[in-house]
Design a protein around this motif. Sequence first.
Motif, short mmCIF file in Angstrom:
data_model
loop_
_atom_site.label_atom_id
_atom_site.label_comp_id
_atom_site.label_asym_id
_atom_site.label_seq_id
_atom_site.Cartn_x
_atom_site.Cartn_y
_atom_site.Cartn_z
N LEU A 189 -6.12 3.74 -8.37
CA LEU A 189 -5.18 4.48 -7.53
C LEU A 189 -5.68 5.91 -7.27
N ILE A 190 -6.09 6.60 -8.33
CA ILE A 190 -6.56 7.99 -8.19
C ILE A 190 -7.82 8.04 -7.32
N ALA A 191 -8.75 7.12 -7.55
CA ALA A 191 -10.00 7.11 -6.78
C ALA A 191 -9.73 6.86 -5.30
N ALA A 192 -8.77 5.99 -5.00
CA ALA A 192 -8.42 5.72 -3.60
C ALA A 192 -7.83 6.96 -2.93
N VAL A 193 -6.98 7.67 -3.65
CA VAL A 193 -6.40 8.91 -3.11
C VAL A 193 -7.51 9.94 -2.87
#
Length: 701
Positions: free
Chosen positions: A39-43
């Motif tokens: 999730l964080i990497a996608a953001v």
Amino acid sequence: MLMWFIYAGILVYMELVFHIGSFGPTGGNPVFLLGLISLIAAVQAFISGSVSKKAEKIAVGVMLGAEYVLFLAQTVYYHIFAQPLLLTAAALGGADALTNYWRDALLGLWQVTPIHLMLLLPLVLIIVLRKKKILRRVVLRQIQKLRLVLVMVVSLAFCICCIMIGNTVEAEFAQDYSEYYDPLTVMENMGVLTVAQRDVFYVAQSLIDKIEFGGGDAQPSNPESSAGIPEIPTPSSDGLSSGNLEGGEEPSEEHSQGSEENNENPEPVLDTSPYRWNIDAEKLTSLSQGSKEKKWLADYINGLASTNRNEYTGMFEGYNLIFLTAEGFSTYAIREDLTPTLYKMVNSSFVFPNYYVPIWSTSTSDGEYVNCSGLIPDGQFSMRKSADINMAYTLPRFFAQQGVYSWAFHNNSLSYYDRHRTHPNLGYDFNAIKLGNLSEAEWGSHIFEVEHPNAWPASDYEMMLSTVPKYVNEDRFHVYYMTVSGHMNYNFAGNRMSSWNKDAVAGLDMSENARAYIACNIELDKAMQSLLEQLEAAGKLENTVICLSADHYPYGMSEEQYEELAGKDLSQGMDLYRNSLILWNAAMEEPVVVDKACCSVDLVPTLLNLFGFHYDSRMYAGRDIFSTEEGLVIFKDKSFVSDTVCYNKKTKETIWLKDLTEEEKDAYLSAKKQDVTNRYLFSAYILRNNYYDIVAQSLVP
């Protein structure tokens, strides 16, 4: 998707570096963490691929820099305090930490240099690759943005499902994350990012609650207030308490008067009536409607059995009480030749060979909270949270019923850990040697003078010289001390108390760390000697009880260093947390050995029993040590020690202390685990819901 892989890879790398560097090559449960990283990497990939070229450089630098700072801060903090650094700790204690712990922080930073350099490596590598144009800026097309949004949604749903399914099947990782949140266990098993995410959501929810519902109605900060406590019953002519009790039977005529035929001078009948106020159960339930937590508390309190009065009830009725939380105190600081006063006090009066002091998330502050409230901390900074609720059932509130004034003294600053707010709310007139960040005009009257106020750590002995004359000539008094001389770090260069007493330990064949630890506790011994001498000179020694317990074991030592100090292996069961409790009165001629498993959460109900106060045992997570109820020591990860078993939740080690059948063992463990869970929930819900206020409204006059 290239940048997503890069950002995700950096986070996985940092988690591995932190975990191995802090906990070693241990296992864990990374399932939730992997979803969170996705999730964080996608953001991050979405942001860096959607902004202008100039903004992209700034965004990448800020995002990677923030990750580096987060992991470095957690590494340094963990290696100093053996706990995660939470957002509330950084926000509330940042200035305090810079003032008092900058030496520890610098030392900690130096000690983790290899980890520090490894955490810095991805940031340096990205900069080099960008400079050499090997890694170029990626501008996302609409379809790529949609893909990243889909990754975000799927990753978020995955994380939510992990916790929901985990709670449904009562998986330990889900319980550690949610209902019984233990930051250290979560960080070790589920990663730094999980703790950060959990922390951010907790703070956000707290802010929302404050906006929606406002603050709680706090107990007035008058040290003499005893509001919310029923009057102490007047003893009846047969020596048994009468008055505001519930569930106890009146003594029969035979028991109250004895048999005239067989005994002209009958022995007084031991009062074993329950420690239980007359609480209107229906009203308590009615006032608890509309909240799942309050309803749980009402049901739990109404259904809980009370502990009973016993042979030690009222043993010290009418006496004075001096209660100390000793910083970093340990059994292994006590030596007959170097700390003779502590040695005498530990080994006379009451002796507790199975006493434990668990460590909690906010070490000293939570240790104080347990000692002073009889409750288990909820997350971090429970003492700070308690400043805004009704804390009606603390020791000073009971002493105030008898017109006894309560002082509290600490040889550090007034504002540290917000003690200028928390301790008056407990019922104490709180005093310290420095203002901290408070104004002299408002708080100057709460300062007491010592010869070396800027020494770090400060002298407990000087604190006794300055403070005992303030109360020792009163008819009665209750006094609380938070000491500081035993504070880490344990060396002769950075610890003033250790350097002052260096010569006394020069002949010990031990490392500097161990010698410095004993040396700084020599200052505590001098303080206790001075206290006893001043009490004796004032004629108050024999009618004064002294209770001393640690806030935590000296976690400033590594386990290897602590075992060197102890001179033995401490890896069995929960031996790391074994400690000494001083419960001492000069008039006791022979020591009373209490073998029961007990701990710091038991102190308040135990003292209330000894001093003959009419209290309700259902108001605390701890229990009167002298009651017939089996001893239970609870640790923050829900490990526990009882008189029957030692259960280590982390290692799954179970050491049976009594012979039981396999069927009995299973039933016992199941029941005791539920008891531990109940006491955790009870403590948390009391604090979160200002529930003592509801109890006070439900008391029957």
